[in-house]
Scaffold this active site. Structure first.
Site, PDB file in Angstrom:
ATOM      1  N   GLU A 155      44.744  36.217  55.331  1.00 56.75           N
ATOM      2  CA  GLU A 155      45.061  34.986  54.608  1.00 56.75           C
ATOM      3  C   GLU A 155      46.490  35.033  54.070  1.00 56.75           C
ATOM      4  O   GLU A 155      47.239  34.058  54.160  1.00 56.75           O
ATOM      5  CB  GLU A 155      44.063  34.806  53.458  1.00 56.75           C
ATOM      6  CG  GLU A 155      44.269  33.562  52.625  1.00 56.75           C
ATOM      7  CD  GLU A 155      43.275  33.472  51.470  1.00 56.75           C
ATOM      8  OE1 GLU A 155      43.649  32.897  50.426  1.00 56.75           O
ATOM      9  OE2 GLU A 155      42.140  33.984  51.604  1.00 56.75           O
ATOM     10  N   HIS A 192      42.428  36.929  42.250  1.00 56.53           N
ATOM     11  CA  HIS A 192      41.998  36.194  43.443  1.00 56.53           C
ATOM     12  C   HIS A 192      40.976  37.006  44.231  1.00 56.53           C
ATOM     13  O   HIS A 192      39.978  36.462  44.730  1.00 56.53           O
ATOM     14  CB  HIS A 192      43.231  35.887  44.310  1.00 56.53           C
ATOM     15  CG  HIS A 192      42.924  35.243  45.616  1.00 56.53           C
ATOM     16  ND1 HIS A 192      42.960  35.928  46.813  1.00 56.53           N
ATOM     17  CD2 HIS A 192      42.561  33.971  45.923  1.00 56.53           C
ATOM     18  CE1 HIS A 192      42.654  35.109  47.796  1.00 56.53           C
ATOM     19  NE2 HIS A 192      42.403  33.918  47.292  1.00 56.53           N
ATOM     20  N   GLU A 233      37.650  36.838  42.474  1.00 58.10           N
ATOM     21  CA  GLU A 233      37.003  35.543  42.729  1.00 58.10           C
ATOM     22  C   GLU A 233      36.239  35.559  44.042  1.00 58.10           C
ATOM     23  O   GLU A 233      35.097  35.101  44.130  1.00 58.10           O
ATOM     24  CB  GLU A 233      38.062  34.438  42.744  1.00 58.10           C
ATOM     25  CG  GLU A 233      37.548  33.074  43.213  1.00 58.10           C
ATOM     26  CD  GLU A 233      38.461  32.423  44.232  1.00 58.10           C
ATOM     27  OE1 GLU A 233      37.938  31.981  45.279  1.00 58.10           O
ATOM     28  OE2 GLU A 233      39.682  32.351  43.993  1.00 58.10           O
ATOM     29  N   HIS A 234      36.855  36.107  45.092  1.00 60.29           N
ATOM     30  CA  HIS A 234      36.192  36.181  46.395  1.00 60.29           C
ATOM     31  C   HIS A 234      34.907  36.994  46.328  1.00 60.29           C
ATOM     32  O   HIS A 234      33.896  36.631  46.935  1.00 60.29           O
ATOM     33  CB  HIS A 234      37.139  36.808  47.416  1.00 60.29           C
ATOM     34  CG  HIS A 234      38.055  35.826  48.073  1.00 60.29           C
ATOM     35  ND1 HIS A 234      38.170  35.706  49.437  1.00 60.29           N
ATOM     36  CD2 HIS A 234      38.902  34.899  47.544  1.00 60.29           C
ATOM     37  CE1 HIS A 234      39.053  34.760  49.731  1.00 60.29           C
ATOM     38  NE2 HIS A 234      39.517  34.265  48.595  1.00 60.29           N
TER      39      HIS A 234
END
Length: 389
Positions: free
Chosen positions: A140, A65, A68-69
């Site tokens: 987040e 993840h 991906e960012h």
């Protein structure tokens, strides 16, 4: 190139297996004004190991993840801005077993393809920017930890696959992402972001011959990794998932006016691909709808007995090597909820004769929905991306 024709729907899917191992599927729709493209990298939250020489090395949770960012952020430009110059929408998401990058555009399809391929081909990870992103993703994670629905969903999956790569949030933890370095990102990128671990889907107003020529040209410089390396890594991950124990029950404390309860069921771990995967997924979806849709006798019975209310819902996830179903409800009677869900499933399995009427209804609804999504480029592309082999 292989063509798959669906004459009754006037659809033809074109599949290309490029020399470097990348799979491309194109569904040209000349009457449409937009084109949707999605590139799937078969690298997700469960893939947190890499080969360091001949040794397996564990990596921080949430690294897929995080990667991906950071893929959009290049040395002197941002890929999102490049998509935006052509009026295109772009996005990305990470699941348990893959990372996906997408665009939706009404023009300049080949230019958008250039940007999409460039996005996954040219990583740039700067240590200072990595540290900045740790703070953003950390916030987040904390936000989702304060969301009871998200919390109970991932906790239930963790109980179904205790101690396995599925036993954590896709984003990782605040502590785990704090360990990620630029070198870690490069290491995982080189391991998994390779053509023979990618699929690309295009649906809409696209010239298939021009598109495949463009993709082939952009990709030919990228060499595939030894397929046995990725196969070895994924085998280790799958073994850890298959061997993981199930935690029968657990609870977490949150300051809520009404408690939340979830019941999870873990399915078989058979690795299924292609049409059989789609058939299994459809079958399970129909089965659950027959029992727990609002039109079903079971739903009406549970509702009238006060066991469920408007907060009730269920979700199932099916991957190539695992599957699970989760039922959730706002309730302070977790044991009664659990017993009732099991009772209704057993009732259906013991005597399916009473489900004939609702089966025909659910089947017609599914056919109608399947036809209607043929007008959705994104829905078609995502269905085409079901596990391939």
């Amino acid at each position: 190139m292989v063509e798959v024709r669906y004459d009754n729907l006037n659809e033809t899917i074109h599949r290309y297996d490029l020399d470097n191992g990348m799979k491309v599927m194109i569904d040209p729709k000349p009457g449409f004004n937009s084109t949707y493209g999605i590139l799937n990298v078969h690298f997700g939250a469960i893939n947190n190991v890499r080969l360091n020489g001949d040794q397996l090395q564990g990596m921080p949770l949430g690294i897929a993840h995080f990667l991906e960012h950071k893929m959009f952020d290049k040395h002197d430009y941002d890929s999102s801005d490049r998509f935006g110059k052509f009026g295109s929408d772009s996005n990305a998401f990470t699941s348990f077993d893959q990372t996906s990058y997408l665009f939706n555009t009404t023009s300049h399809v080949n230019d958008n393809l250039d940007i999409l391929i460039d996005l996954v081909q040219h990583p740039y990870f700067d240590e200072k920017k990595v540290q900045k992103e740790q703070g953003i993703i950390g916030q987040e994670i904390l936000m989702y930890q304060d969301d009871p629905s998200s919390r109970i969903y991932f906790d239930t999956i963790g109980n179904l696959y205790h101690g396995s790569p599925l036993d954590h949030d896709i984003a990782g933890t605040v502590d785990s992402i704090a360990e990620i370095t630029a070198d870690d990102l490069y290491a995982m990128y080189r391991q998994y972001y390779v053509p023979n671990n990618m699929d690309l889907m295009l649906v809409g107003k696209v010239d298939k011959d021009q598109a495949i020529a463009r993709i082939s040209d952009l990709e030919k410089a990228i060499k595939p990794i030894n397929p046995t390396q990725i196969a070895t890594l994924k085998q280790k991950t799958n073994e850890a998932i298959q061997k993981s124990p199930i935690v029968a029950s657990d609870y977490s404390e949150m300051n809520l006016s009404t408690g939340k309860v979830a019941v999870g069921f873990r399915g078989p771990s058979d690795r299924v691909y292609g049409p059989q995967f789609s058939k299994n997924e459809l079958s399970l979806g129909l089965f659950l709808s027959m029992i727990f849709s609002e039109d079903s006798e079971s739903y009406q019975r549970l509702y009238s007995e006060g066991i469920i209310n408007d907060s009730f819902g269920y979700d199932f996830d099916m991957e190539a090597g695992c599957q699970f179903v989760i039922f959730a409800e706002d309730s302070d009677r977790p044991e009664l909820f659990q017993q009732s869900i099991k009772r209704e499933i057993k009732r259906a399995l013991d005597d399916a004769s009473g489900l004939t009427k609702i089966f025909n209804l659910i089947k017609r609804e599914e056919i109608g929905q399947s036809i209607s999504v043929m007008n959705s480029n994104s829905a078609i592309a995502n269905q085409m991306g079901d596990p391939l082999k």
